[in-house]
Design a protein around this motif. Structure first.
Motif, PDB file in Angstrom:
ATOM      1  N   ALA A 276      -0.963  -8.254 -10.459  1.00 54.23           N
ATOM      2  CA  ALA A 276      -1.516  -7.952  -9.139  1.00 54.23           C
ATOM      3  C   ALA A 276      -2.847  -7.210  -9.270  1.00 54.23           C
ATOM      4  O   ALA A 276      -3.043  -6.419 -10.200  1.00 54.23           O
ATOM      5  CB  ALA A 276      -0.530  -7.097  -8.336  1.00 54.23           C
ATOM      6  N   ALA A 277      -3.765  -7.446  -8.331  1.00 56.15           N
ATOM      7  CA  ALA A 277      -4.978  -6.637  -8.237  1.00 56.15           C
ATOM      8  C   ALA A 277      -4.595  -5.267  -7.703  1.00 56.15           C
ATOM      9  O   ALA A 277      -3.693  -5.144  -6.859  1.00 56.15           O
ATOM     10  CB  ALA A 277      -5.986  -7.302  -7.312  1.00 56.15           C
ATOM     11  N   VAL A 278      -5.256  -4.229  -8.191  1.00 55.10           N
ATOM     12  CA  VAL A 278      -4.952  -2.859  -7.757  1.00 55.10           C
ATOM     13  C   VAL A 278      -6.239  -2.183  -7.295  1.00 55.10           C
ATOM     14  O   VAL A 278      -7.204  -2.079  -8.057  1.00 55.10           O
ATOM     15  CB  VAL A 278      -4.319  -2.021  -8.890  1.00 55.10           C
ATOM     16  N   ASP A 279      -6.242  -1.741  -6.048  1.00 52.98           N
ATOM     17  CA  ASP A 279      -7.346  -0.947  -5.515  1.00 52.98           C
ATOM     18  C   ASP A 279      -6.877   0.487  -5.320  1.00 52.98           C
ATOM     19  O   ASP A 279      -5.826   0.736  -4.700  1.00 52.98           O
ATOM     20  CB  ASP A 279      -7.834  -1.496  -4.175  1.00 52.98           C
ATOM     21  N   ILE A 280      -7.659   1.425  -5.855  1.00 44.74           N
ATOM     22  CA  ILE A 280      -7.403   2.852  -5.684  1.00 44.74           C
ATOM     23  C   ILE A 280      -8.440   3.389  -4.705  1.00 44.74           C
ATOM     24  O   ILE A 280      -9.640   3.192  -4.899  1.00 44.74           O
ATOM     25  CB  ILE A 280      -7.513   3.604  -7.031  1.00 44.74           C
ATOM     26  N   PHE A 281      -7.982   4.068  -3.670  1.00 47.00           N
ATOM     27  CA  PHE A 281      -8.868   4.635  -2.657  1.00 47.00           C
ATOM     28  C   PHE A 281      -8.840   6.155  -2.783  1.00 47.00           C
ATOM     29  O   PHE A 281      -7.807   6.788  -2.503  1.00 47.00           O
ATOM     30  CB  PHE A 281      -8.423   4.207  -1.259  1.00 47.00           C
ATOM     31  N   ARG A 282      -9.955   6.730  -3.216  1.00 49.69           N
ATOM     32  CA  ARG A 282     -10.036   8.181  -3.376  1.00 49.69           C
ATOM     33  C   ARG A 282     -10.614   8.782  -2.105  1.00 49.69           C
ATOM     34  O   ARG A 282     -11.736   8.460  -1.698  1.00 49.69           O
ATOM     35  CB  ARG A 282     -10.875   8.532  -4.605  1.00 49.69           C
TER      36      ARG A 282
ATOM     37  N   GLU B 217       7.195  -6.946  -7.738  1.00 44.78           N
ATOM     38  CA  GLU B 217       6.611  -7.899  -8.687  1.00 44.78           C
ATOM     39  C   GLU B 217       6.078  -9.148  -8.026  1.00 44.78           C
ATOM     40  O   GLU B 217       5.299  -9.895  -8.635  1.00 44.78           O
ATOM     41  CB  GLU B 217       7.642  -8.230  -9.766  1.00 44.78           C
ATOM     42  N   GLY B 218       6.441  -9.401  -6.763  1.00 44.36           N
ATOM     43  CA  GLY B 218       5.910 -10.570  -6.067  1.00 44.36           C
ATOM     44  C   GLY B 218       4.612 -10.313  -5.335  1.00 44.36           C
ATOM     45  O   GLY B 218       3.974 -11.264  -4.858  1.00 44.36           O
ATOM     46  N   ALA B 219       4.186  -9.062  -5.254  1.00 49.76           N
ATOM     47  CA  ALA B 219       2.953  -8.738  -4.524  1.00 49.76           C
ATOM     48  C   ALA B 219       1.734  -9.141  -5.346  1.00 49.76           C
ATOM     49  O   ALA B 219       1.701  -8.945  -6.556  1.00 49.76           O
ATOM     50  CB  ALA B 219       2.910  -7.251  -4.206  1.00 49.76           C
ATOM     51  N   ARG B 220       0.717  -9.662  -4.669  1.00 52.16           N
ATOM     52  CA  ARG B 220      -0.516 -10.016  -5.382  1.00 52.16           C
ATOM     53  C   ARG B 220      -1.602  -8.958  -5.245  1.00 52.16           C
ATOM     54  O   ARG B 220      -2.649  -9.062  -5.883  1.00 52.16           O
ATOM     55  CB  ARG B 220      -1.027 -11.381  -4.922  1.00 52.16           C
ATOM     56  N   TRP B 221      -1.350  -7.943  -4.405  1.00 55.61           N
ATOM     57  CA  TRP B 221      -2.301  -6.829  -4.255  1.00 55.61           C
ATOM     58  C   TRP B 221      -1.507  -5.542  -4.087  1.00 55.61           C
ATOM     59  O   TRP B 221      -0.528  -5.486  -3.333  1.00 55.61           O
ATOM     60  CB  TRP B 221      -3.205  -7.046  -3.049  1.00 55.61           C
ATOM     61  N   LEU B 222      -1.949  -4.505  -4.797  1.00 55.42           N
ATOM     62  CA  LEU B 222      -1.361  -3.176  -4.680  1.00 55.42           C
ATOM     63  C   LEU B 222      -2.480  -2.191  -4.358  1.00 55.42           C
ATOM     64  O   LEU B 222      -3.568  -2.247  -4.943  1.00 55.42           O
ATOM     65  CB  LEU B 222      -0.682  -2.759  -5.988  1.00 55.42           C
ATOM     66  N   GLY B 223      -2.229  -1.289  -3.429  1.00 57.79           N
ATOM     67  CA  GLY B 223      -3.218  -0.282  -3.073  1.00 57.79           C
ATOM     68  C   GLY B 223      -2.603   1.099  -3.082  1.00 57.79           C
ATOM     69  O   GLY B 223      -1.410   1.273  -2.802  1.00 57.79           O
ATOM     70  N   TYR B 224      -3.430   2.093  -3.407  1.00 58.16           N
ATOM     71  CA  TYR B 224      -2.928   3.466  -3.468  1.00 58.16           C
ATOM     72  C   TYR B 224      -3.957   4.413  -2.861  1.00 58.16           C
ATOM     73  O   TYR B 224      -5.133   4.389  -3.254  1.00 58.16           O
ATOM     74  CB  TYR B 224      -2.630   3.867  -4.916  1.00 58.16           C
TER      75      TYR B 224
ATOM     76  N   LEU C 299       0.846  -1.195   0.000  1.00 55.72           N
ATOM     77  CA  LEU C 299       0.000   0.000   0.000  1.00 55.72           C
ATOM     78  C   LEU C 299       0.875   1.237   0.000  1.00 55.72           C
ATOM     79  O   LEU C 299       1.838   1.324   0.764  1.00 55.72           O
ATOM     80  CB  LEU C 299      -0.894   0.019   1.238  1.00 55.72           C
ATOM     81  N   CYS C 300       0.534   2.200  -0.833  1.00 55.31           N
ATOM     82  CA  CYS C 300       1.267   3.466  -0.858  1.00 55.31           C
ATOM     83  C   CYS C 300       0.371   4.592  -0.361  1.00 55.31           C
ATOM     84  O   CYS C 300      -0.709   4.820  -0.902  1.00 55.31           O
ATOM     85  CB  CYS C 300       1.765   3.770  -2.270  1.00 55.31           C
ATOM     86  N   THR C 301       0.854   5.310   0.640  1.00 58.76           N
ATOM     87  CA  THR C 301       0.146   6.478   1.170  1.00 58.76           C
ATOM     88  C   THR C 301       0.893   7.782   0.873  1.00 58.76           C
ATOM     89  O   THR C 301       0.461   8.850   1.291  1.00 58.76           O
ATOM     90  CB  THR C 301      -0.042   6.377   2.697  1.00 58.76           C
ATOM     91  N   ILE C 302       2.012   7.680   0.177  1.00 55.85           N
ATOM     92  CA  ILE C 302       2.901   8.829  -0.025  1.00 55.85           C
ATOM     93  C   ILE C 302       2.393   9.703  -1.168  1.00 55.85           C
ATOM     94  O   ILE C 302       2.020   9.205  -2.227  1.00 55.85           O
ATOM     95  CB  ILE C 302       4.337   8.353  -0.336  1.00 55.85           C
ATOM     96  N   ALA C 303       2.427  11.008  -0.965  1.00 54.08           N
ATOM     97  CA  ALA C 303       2.042  11.935  -2.031  1.00 54.08           C
ATOM     98  C   ALA C 303       3.096  11.940  -3.131  1.00 54.08           C
ATOM     99  O   ALA C 303       4.299  11.822  -2.856  1.00 54.08           O
ATOM    100  CB  ALA C 303       1.875  13.341  -1.471  1.00 54.08           C
ATOM    101  N   PRO C 304       2.670  12.073  -4.381  1.00 52.61           N
ATOM    102  CA  PRO C 304       3.657  12.137  -5.469  1.00 52.61           C
ATOM    103  C   PRO C 304       4.458  13.432  -5.412  1.00 52.61           C
ATOM    104  O   PRO C 304       3.976  14.461  -4.927  1.00 52.61           O
ATOM    105  CB  PRO C 304       2.790  12.074  -6.726  1.00 52.61           C
ATOM    106  N   GLY C 305       5.679  13.349  -5.909  1.00 55.14           N
ATOM    107  CA  GLY C 305       6.513  14.535  -6.010  1.00 55.14           C
ATOM    108  C   GLY C 305       6.534  15.050  -7.438  1.00 55.14           C
ATOM    109  O   GLY C 305       5.765  14.605  -8.298  1.00 55.14           O
ATOM    110  N   ALA C 306       7.435  15.978  -7.707  1.00 55.62           N
ATOM    111  CA  ALA C 306       7.510  16.590  -9.028  1.00 55.62           C
ATOM    112  C   ALA C 306       7.842  15.579 -10.116  1.00 55.62           C
ATOM    113  O   ALA C 306       7.448  15.740 -11.274  1.00 55.62           O
ATOM    114  CB  ALA C 306       8.560  17.705  -9.026  1.00 55.62           C
ATOM    115  N   SER C 307       8.539  14.511  -9.749  1.00 55.13           N
ATOM    116  CA  SER C 307       8.939  13.499 -10.730  1.00 55.13           C
ATOM    117  C   SER C 307       8.017  12.291 -10.753  1.00 55.13           C
ATOM    118  O   SER C 307       8.258  11.337 -11.494  1.00 55.13           O
ATOM    119  CB  SER C 307      10.375  13.036 -10.444  1.00 55.13           C
ATOM    120  N   GLY C 308       6.968  12.316  -9.923  1.00 53.45           N
ATOM    121  CA  GLY C 308       6.046  11.191  -9.878  1.00 53.45           C
ATOM    122  C   GLY C 308       6.008  10.549  -8.512  1.00 53.45           C
ATOM    123  O   GLY C 308       6.455  11.117  -7.511  1.00 53.45           O
ATOM    124  N   ASP C 309       5.458   9.353  -8.456  1.00 52.53           N
ATOM    125  CA  ASP C 309       5.334   8.633  -7.192  1.00 52.53           C
ATOM    126  C   ASP C 309       6.697   8.089  -6.769  1.00 52.53           C
ATOM    127  O   ASP C 309       7.300   7.281  -7.489  1.00 52.53           O
ATOM    128  CB  ASP C 309       4.343   7.477  -7.355  1.00 52.53           C
TER     129      ASP C 309
END
Length: 286
Positions: free
Chosen positions: A144-150, A90-97, A69-79
């Motif tokens: 991997a499955a990806v869940d985006i939390f807005r 690449e071994g993770a089966r779930w990614l969250g943002y 899971l990533c909670t970090i805000a993106p910077g000028a160059s991206g995440d």
């Protein structure tokens, strides 16, 4: 099967998510920016490595993570997590943002849901949308499955109108028709951990409570809870010029955020369905 969660950014939201995940039997690790905090978190049972967004953390820190899971805000160059660590995920089966409802842009106070086209206007929201898409692209590549939390505004103990009143930092701004959605950090954390455990194909979720409201209304309620007179309303014409550019930018957009998909697909029941329940609990009255 053991679930291992790695959280980029063990801050206000990340730590709450870590705590709830651990209470449900997950093994949790993650990053923070300060070495001393990392040491304290390791002592508390969260395997933490320093990461300031400029260098790749040790590969071993991420090697066994089944969920990231990533909670970090993106910077000028991206995440920064993707810039430095994509090859380690690449071994993770779930990614969250954790993203923002700011990606919907201004809707003049109308309701938005996950089907509303993204139309960010603020630079920070443009960057968030780009980060969403980058995480989704990584999931497509790795399977991997990806869940985006807005997320709208996040509040909780230590970061709430109740705390502002206690600190003597009360201001009630009157901008007619302006409302904000919000979410208590505990409800946010429960929703994220529920999504991780669900094992779905990946989706986008608005994580918000049931009652958008003006900041003036919410501040008045916090004052009422603490038995403090609410400060007089300040017109937008009076308040706007003295606010920071960042603060003014929040008032430049107006929308109400629907949360039906969160409830329907994740089965989430909010502990704090409105700011009233949330502030009562923070004030010790709920």
């Amino acid at each position: 099967m053991t679930h291992r969660l790695f959280i980029f950014g063990l801050g206000f939201s990340g730590l709450k998510i870590a705590g709830i995940a651990r209470s449900r039997g997950w093994i949790v690790g993650g990053t923070c920016t300060q070495s001393e905090k990392a040491k304290q978190l390791r002592a508390a049972g969260i395997e933490t490595v320093p990461f300031d967004g400029t260098a790749t953390p040790p590969a071993r820190a991420l090697a066994a993570a089944s969920h990231v899971l990533c909670t970090i805000a993106p910077g000028a160059s991206g995440d920064p997590a993707l810039l430095h660590c994509a090859g380690l995920l690449e071994g993770a089966r779930w990614l969250g943002y954790l993203s923002t409802t700011g990606v919907y842009g201004d809707h003049g106070g109308d309701w938005v849901d996950e089907a509303t086209p993204a139309a960010p206007a603020q630079p920070r929201s443009v960057a968030r949308l780009a980060a969403e898409r980058a995480w989704q692209a990584l999931g497509t590549r790795t399977g991997a499955a990806v869940d985006i939390f807005r997320l709208p505004g996040i509040y909780g103990p230590g970061r709430s109108p109740v705390d502002q009143v206690k600190a003597g930092r009360t201001r009630r701004i009157d901008k007619p028709g302006q409302v904000f959605s919000r979410i208590h950090v505990t409800d946010l954390a429960h929703a994220v951990v529920t999504a991780m455990a669900r094992g779905g194909p990946g989706s986008i979720y608005n994580i918000a409570d049931d009652l958008p409201a003006s900041s003036a209304e919410v501040m008045a309620f916090a004052c009422e809870l603490l038995g403090v007179p609410a400060p007089p309303l300040l017109s937008w014409a009076e308040a706007g010029p003295s606010m920071t550019a960042m603060a003014r930018s929040f008032y430049a957009e107006n929308r109400r955020v629907r949360n039906e998909r969160m409830k329907r697909e994740l089965g989430v029941t909010l502990r704090y369905p409105t700011y009233r329940e949330g502030l009562r609990a923070i004030a010790g009255l709920g």
